[in-house]
Design a protein around this motif. Sequence first.
Motif, short mmCIF file in Angstrom:
data_model
loop_
_atom_site.label_atom_id
_atom_site.label_comp_id
_atom_site.label_asym_id
_atom_site.label_seq_id
_atom_site.Cartn_x
_atom_site.Cartn_y
_atom_site.Cartn_z
N ALA A 111 1.83 10.15 -1.10
CA ALA A 111 2.65 11.11 -0.37
C ALA A 111 2.32 11.04 1.11
CB ALA A 111 2.41 12.52 -0.91
N CYS A 112 3.35 11.25 1.93
CA CYS A 112 3.16 11.18 3.38
C CYS A 112 4.17 12.07 4.06
CB CYS A 112 3.29 9.74 3.86
SG CYS A 112 5.00 9.13 3.79
N GLN A 113 4.17 12.07 5.39
CA GLN A 113 5.05 12.96 6.14
C GLN A 113 6.51 12.54 6.11
OE1 GLN A 113 2.60 10.94 7.41
NE2 GLN A 113 2.78 10.85 9.64
N PHE A 114 6.83 11.39 5.50
CA PHE A 114 8.22 10.95 5.38
C PHE A 114 8.63 10.80 3.92
CE2 PHE A 114 6.59 9.17 9.41
CZ PHE A 114 7.41 9.87 10.28
N GLY A 115 7.96 11.49 3.04
CA GLY A 115 8.26 11.39 1.62
C GLY A 115 7.17 10.61 0.90
N GLU A 116 7.52 10.05 -0.23
CA GLU A 116 6.55 9.27 -1.00
C GLU A 116 6.81 7.78 -0.82
OE1 GLU A 116 4.66 10.62 -4.59
OE2 GLU A 116 6.37 11.94 -4.92
N VAL A 117 5.72 7.01 -0.85
CA VAL A 117 5.84 5.56 -0.70
C VAL A 117 5.15 4.86 -1.86
CG1 VAL A 117 6.09 5.46 1.80
CG2 VAL A 117 3.80 5.54 0.80
N LEU A 118 5.72 3.74 -2.24
CA LEU A 118 5.11 2.83 -3.19
C LEU A 118 4.54 1.67 -2.40
CD1 LEU A 118 4.59 1.47 -5.96
CD2 LEU A 118 6.98 0.70 -5.91
N ILE A 119 3.24 1.45 -2.51
CA ILE A 119 2.57 0.37 -1.78
C ILE A 119 2.17 -0.71 -2.78
CG2 ILE A 119 0.57 -0.25 -0.37
CD1 ILE A 119 0.58 2.54 0.77
N LEU A 120 2.46 -1.95 -2.42
CA LEU A 120 2.18 -3.10 -3.27
C LEU A 120 1.28 -4.06 -2.50
CD1 LEU A 120 5.93 -3.34 -4.00
CD2 LEU A 120 4.31 -2.83 -5.82
N LYS A 121 0.20 -4.45 -3.12
CA LYS A 121 -0.82 -5.25 -2.43
C LYS A 121 -1.31 -6.36 -3.33
CE LYS A 121 -5.25 -4.55 -0.01
NZ LYS A 121 -6.31 -3.55 0.29
N THR A 122 -1.40 -7.58 -2.78
CA THR A 122 -1.96 -8.72 -3.51
C THR A 122 -3.26 -9.14 -2.85
OG1 THR A 122 -1.02 -10.54 -2.21
CG2 THR A 122 0.43 -9.48 -3.81
N GLN A 123 -3.93 -10.10 -3.46
CA GLN A 123 -5.17 -10.61 -2.87
C GLN A 123 -4.89 -11.36 -1.57
OE1 GLN A 123 -3.76 -11.45 -5.76
NE2 GLN A 123 -4.22 -13.57 -6.40
N ARG A 124 -3.66 -11.72 -1.33
CA ARG A 124 -3.30 -12.44 -0.11
C ARG A 124 -2.64 -11.55 0.93
NH1 ARG A 124 0.14 -17.39 -2.06
NH2 ARG A 124 0.51 -17.52 0.19
N GLY A 125 -2.37 -10.30 0.60
CA GLY A 125 -1.78 -9.41 1.59
C GLY A 125 -0.84 -8.40 0.97
N ILE A 126 -0.34 -7.51 1.80
CA ILE A 126 0.60 -6.46 1.38
C ILE A 126 1.97 -7.11 1.16
CG2 ILE A 126 1.71 -4.31 2.08
CD1 ILE A 126 -0.76 -4.01 4.04
N CYS A 127 2.57 -6.87 0.01
CA CYS A 127 3.88 -7.47 -0.26
C CYS A 127 4.98 -6.42 -0.36
CB CYS A 127 3.83 -8.31 -1.53
SG CYS A 127 3.48 -7.41 -3.04
N GLY A 128 4.65 -5.15 -0.22
CA GLY A 128 5.70 -4.15 -0.26
C GLY A 128 5.22 -2.77 0.14
N VAL A 129 6.06 -2.09 0.92
CA VAL A 129 5.90 -0.67 1.22
C VAL A 129 7.31 -0.07 1.13
CG1 VAL A 129 5.24 1.09 2.89
CG2 VAL A 129 3.92 -1.03 2.74
N ARG A 130 7.54 0.76 0.14
CA ARG A 130 8.89 1.23 -0.13
C ARG A 130 8.90 2.74 -0.30
NH1 ARG A 130 11.77 -3.33 -3.65
NH2 ARG A 130 10.60 -5.11 -2.87
N PHE A 131 9.85 3.39 0.36
CA PHE A 131 10.01 4.82 0.14
C PHE A 131 10.61 5.05 -1.24
CE2 PHE A 131 10.04 4.73 4.84
CZ PHE A 131 9.06 5.66 5.07
N VAL A 132 10.16 6.12 -1.88
CA VAL A 132 10.60 6.46 -3.23
C VAL A 132 11.00 7.92 -3.25
CG1 VAL A 132 9.95 6.57 -5.67
CG2 VAL A 132 9.01 4.76 -4.20
N GLU A 133 12.12 8.21 -3.87
CA GLU A 133 12.56 9.60 -3.98
C GLU A 133 11.67 10.35 -4.96
OE1 GLU A 133 14.79 10.88 -1.91
OE2 GLU A 133 14.71 8.86 -1.05
N PRO A 134 11.62 11.68 -4.88
CA PRO A 134 10.73 12.46 -5.75
C PRO A 134 11.09 12.32 -7.22
CG PRO A 134 11.52 13.79 -3.90
CD PRO A 134 12.32 12.53 -3.90
N GLY A 135 10.10 12.47 -8.08
CA GLY A 135 10.33 12.49 -9.51
C GLY A 135 9.91 11.22 -10.21
N LEU A 136 9.49 11.37 -11.47
CA LEU A 136 9.01 10.23 -12.24
C LEU A 136 10.10 9.19 -12.48
CD1 LEU A 136 6.73 11.98 -14.87
CD2 LEU A 136 6.00 10.55 -12.97
N ALA A 137 11.33 9.64 -12.70
CA ALA A 137 12.41 8.70 -12.98
C ALA A 137 12.64 7.76 -11.80
CB ALA A 137 13.70 9.45 -13.31
#
Length: 295
Positions: free
Chosen positions: A130-156
């Motif tokens: 969670a952050c000041q612009f909503g929720e984010v999904l962060i994706l990270k590999t051993q070689r670097g960050i491959c994704g930072v995506r905003f996600v709307e609220p809720g499990l679905a």
Amino acid sequence: MDKVVESTVSQEQTTDYQRVARAIAYIQQHRFEQPNLDQLAAHVGLSPYHFQRLFVRWAGVTPKRFISFLTVEHAKSLLRQGDSLMNASLTVGLSGTSRLHDQFITLEGMTPGEYKRLGADLTIRYGFHACQFGEVLILKTQRGICGVRFVEPGLAAKEQALMMVRAEWPLSEFEYDPEATQEVMTQLFPGAEAHAPLQLLLRGTQFQIKVWQALLSIPEGSVSSYQAIARSIGQEKASRPVGSAIGANPVALLIPCHRVLRGTGELGGYRWGVARKMALLGWEASRGARMQDVS
């Protein structure tokens, strides 16, 4: 089965943002009418007093001043400055204007062979934050960050986001590891202090990689246009393909695609919603204004 859990970090910030986002969407819909404090407060179901306090807590400035940062005339002024900076840097042989990101973010594109293997041999660690612009999904590999995506609220919404990511990296292993992705959070947002270099690992065409690299040259508090980005990569007539590449940016904030506007000063689109783009631009502008006031 991927693990999806509710975030517990900075939930107050996320709740604030959800209310502010509703107000910003209202501003966008009624921008020619210049809505006042009473109208904005009524739209989000708060009294003018409580809405103003909420907004100042989130943005650091009043709604009225925030709206002034989102006018077309303000955007045009920034575009002229940004275009001048870009042209000047190219004239002296630099790849882009100097900014903090140039010093602590490096971008690695996959080789054609790696691209075809669709993420085979990669383990992607992920977490929701969670952050000041909503929720984010962060994706990270051993070689670097491959994704930072905003996600709307809720499990679905989170489950849907993970399904989309898995479709893009179908041969990769996924591990839920919010502690690993939390390390990214300290350097993710506008104005964050760089503690260590960040490496990005991106899966895209050569053209997309060039566009994403160009975006790294846009300083916080500044904006650029699709045309200026096209010129900066030597593809002056490719504004439309540039727009498509910007829309496909998989790393929000670190690659600041929200700082690209139409040449007229209008916002244009944004992968994660126009209201969020307005929030990001207004928040950065207000942060810059606060720093000027202090100095």
